[in-house]
Enzyme design. Structure first.
Site, mmCIF file in Angstrom:
data_model
loop_
_atom_site.group_PDB
_atom_site.id
_atom_site.type_symbol
_atom_site.label_atom_id
_atom_site.label_comp_id
_atom_site.label_asym_id
_atom_site.label_seq_id
_atom_site.Cartn_x
_atom_site.Cartn_y
_atom_site.Cartn_z
ATOM 1 N N GLU A 71 8.436 -28.602 115.506
ATOM 2 C CA GLU A 71 8.447 -27.687 114.360
ATOM 3 C C GLU A 71 9.237 -28.251 113.189
ATOM 4 O O GLU A 71 8.776 -28.265 112.042
ATOM 5 C CB GLU A 71 9.035 -26.336 114.764
ATOM 6 C CG GLU A 71 9.137 -25.375 113.573
ATOM 7 C CD GLU A 71 9.576 -23.982 113.945
ATOM 8 O OE1 GLU A 71 9.969 -23.731 115.099
ATOM 9 O OE2 GLU A 71 9.499 -23.105 113.057
ATOM 10 N N ASP A 91 9.056 -26.527 120.147
ATOM 11 C CA ASP A 91 9.739 -25.565 119.275
ATOM 12 C C ASP A 91 11.171 -25.485 119.775
ATOM 13 O O ASP A 91 11.424 -24.892 120.818
ATOM 14 C CB ASP A 91 9.057 -24.197 119.318
ATOM 15 C CG ASP A 91 9.602 -23.273 118.230
ATOM 16 O OD1 ASP A 91 8.923 -22.298 117.883
ATOM 17 O OD2 ASP A 91 10.734 -23.547 117.743
ATOM 18 N N ILE A 93 13.878 -23.904 118.825
ATOM 19 C CA ILE A 93 14.330 -22.514 118.961
ATOM 20 C C ILE A 93 13.177 -21.620 118.513
ATOM 21 O O ILE A 93 12.914 -21.496 117.313
ATOM 22 C CB ILE A 93 15.583 -22.210 118.117
ATOM 23 C CG1 ILE A 93 16.778 -23.075 118.524
ATOM 24 C CG2 ILE A 93 15.946 -20.721 118.247
ATOM 25 C CD1 ILE A 93 18.054 -22.784 117.744
ATOM 26 N N ASP A 94 12.475 -21.060 119.493
ATOM 27 C CA ASP A 94 11.428 -20.101 119.139
ATOM 28 C C ASP A 94 12.096 -18.730 119.124
ATOM 29 O O ASP A 94 12.555 -18.246 120.154
ATOM 30 C CB ASP A 94 10.281 -20.141 120.139
ATOM 31 C CG ASP A 94 9.115 -19.312 119.638
ATOM 32 O OD1 ASP A 94 8.742 -19.465 118.446
ATOM 33 O OD2 ASP A 94 8.583 -18.492 120.385
ATOM 34 N N THR A 96 14.016 -18.068 115.898
ATOM 35 C CA THR A 96 15.186 -18.476 115.097
ATOM 36 C C THR A 96 15.861 -17.272 114.444
ATOM 37 O O THR A 96 17.096 -17.179 114.420
ATOM 38 C CB THR A 96 14.772 -19.497 114.021
ATOM 39 O OG1 THR A 96 14.297 -20.685 114.661
ATOM 40 C CG2 THR A 96 15.936 -19.847 113.115
ATOM 41 N N ASP A 221 4.706 -22.880 118.679
ATOM 42 C CA ASP A 221 5.109 -21.565 119.214
ATOM 43 C C ASP A 221 4.392 -21.248 120.524
ATOM 44 O O ASP A 221 4.941 -20.523 121.364
ATOM 45 C CB ASP A 221 4.756 -20.456 118.207
ATOM 46 C CG ASP A 221 5.521 -20.544 116.894
ATOM 47 O OD1 ASP A 221 4.900 -20.307 115.839
ATOM 48 O OD2 ASP A 221 6.733 -20.851 116.933
#
Ligand code: LIP
Length: 282
Positions: A71, A91, A93-94, A96, A221
């Site tokens: 990402e 990702d 930190i999915d 955020t 994601d």
């Protein structure tokens, strides 16, 4: 079944767990240090960037020929092209926005594709210490326990998850809320938003939620979560009913085709710019 990718999957689990530790530590000190991307509500933090760099560096050391779609790398201008090469879809930190607010659904999501087919998916919901894993053809698990989607066939006895992303353009908002209104008024028993596509898909795989849909997500994601859902017995579908295209930024992940097709009937669809669209000329 060849074990060609087991070593890579074991590495993905280990680095996801290490990344989750970084996220928990960052919650205490620098989660509020954030920047914005496409809009004032599309957030990124230094922790997103540090975690993605950690994952990519560790993979490059073990698998130097592998490729990446991350990402934050894409946000920094890297292409988002899925080829036949072994590709890690990350990702860091999915969720955020959840991370910045210490809202408890924050996941490290790592999908792995070869010849454009997902071979494994790892989603670590790190504030809940839940490690979701799936290997193509070998089932889906949470902390080693097998997962199975809900057996419910009646959408009026279901919970549906969705998200509203960071797009606040009038046309997109109107269509998202028109779809939401129609689904709520079926009626369904509940609508939920975890704030993370990956966590929503883990909830479908776990049987807690019958289906999740969203228009506006990105391939990072949903790559890992898509395999978790199918390996737990669920289905993936485009919001207009065709085969899902992970680059299209549209998805329905459901426990069965009956519910997926029922959701299709209520969605006012639109087509965001694809993840693999050519970058605008400088
Ligand atoms: C989030 C997705 C969510 C979407 C948010 C955001 P991020 O990912 O998981 O489904 O609605 O806008 O894109 O940006 O937290 O990695």
């Amino acid at each position: 079944m060849d074990d060609l990718w087991q070593d890579a999957m074991d590495h993905a689990v280990a680095i996801a767990r290490k990344s989750g530790q970084m996220v928990r530590e960052a919650l205490r000190d620098d989660r509020k240090v954030m920047m914005t991307k496409s809009s004032s509500i599309d957030l990124v933090t230094q922790t997103d960037q540090k975690v993605e760099q950690l994952i990519i560096k560790s993979v490059k050391e073990k698998f130097p020929t592998h490729r990446f779609i991350g990402e934050e790398s894409v946000a920094a201008g890297e292409p988002c092209d899925l080829t036949d090469f072994p590709t890690w879809i990350i990702d860091p930190i999915d969720g955020t926005t959840n991370f910045v607010h210490a809202f408890p659904f924050v996941a490290v999501s790592i999908g792995f594709c070869v010849n454009k087919q997902c071979e494994f998916g790892v989603v670590y919901s790190c504030l809940q210490d839940q490690m979701f894993t799936a290997r193509r053809g070998r089932g889906a698990f949470c902390n080693g326990e097998p997962l199975q989607v809900s057996t419910e066939e009646d959408i009026s006895r279901s919970i549906i998850a969705t998200e509203f992303g960071s797009n606040r353009e009038t046309e997109a908002i109107d269509r998202m809320f028109s779809s939401l209104r129609k689904i709520v008024c079926i009626p369904v028993q509940g609508v939920r938003s975890a704030g993370s596509a990956a966590v929503n898909m883990c909830l479908v795989a776990s049987g807690c939620v019958e289906a999740y849909y969203e228009i506006g997500i990105h391939v990072w994601d949903v790559a890992a979560g898509s395999l978790l859902v199918t390996e737990a017995g669920g289905v993936l579908m485009d919001v207009e009913g065709g085969v899902v295209d992970l680059m299209s930024r549209r998805i329905i992940a459901a426990n069965n085709r009956t519910l997926a097709e029922r959701i299709v009937k209520e969605i006012d669809s639109f087509s965001p710019t694809r993840d693999d669209a050519p970058l605008p000329k400088q």
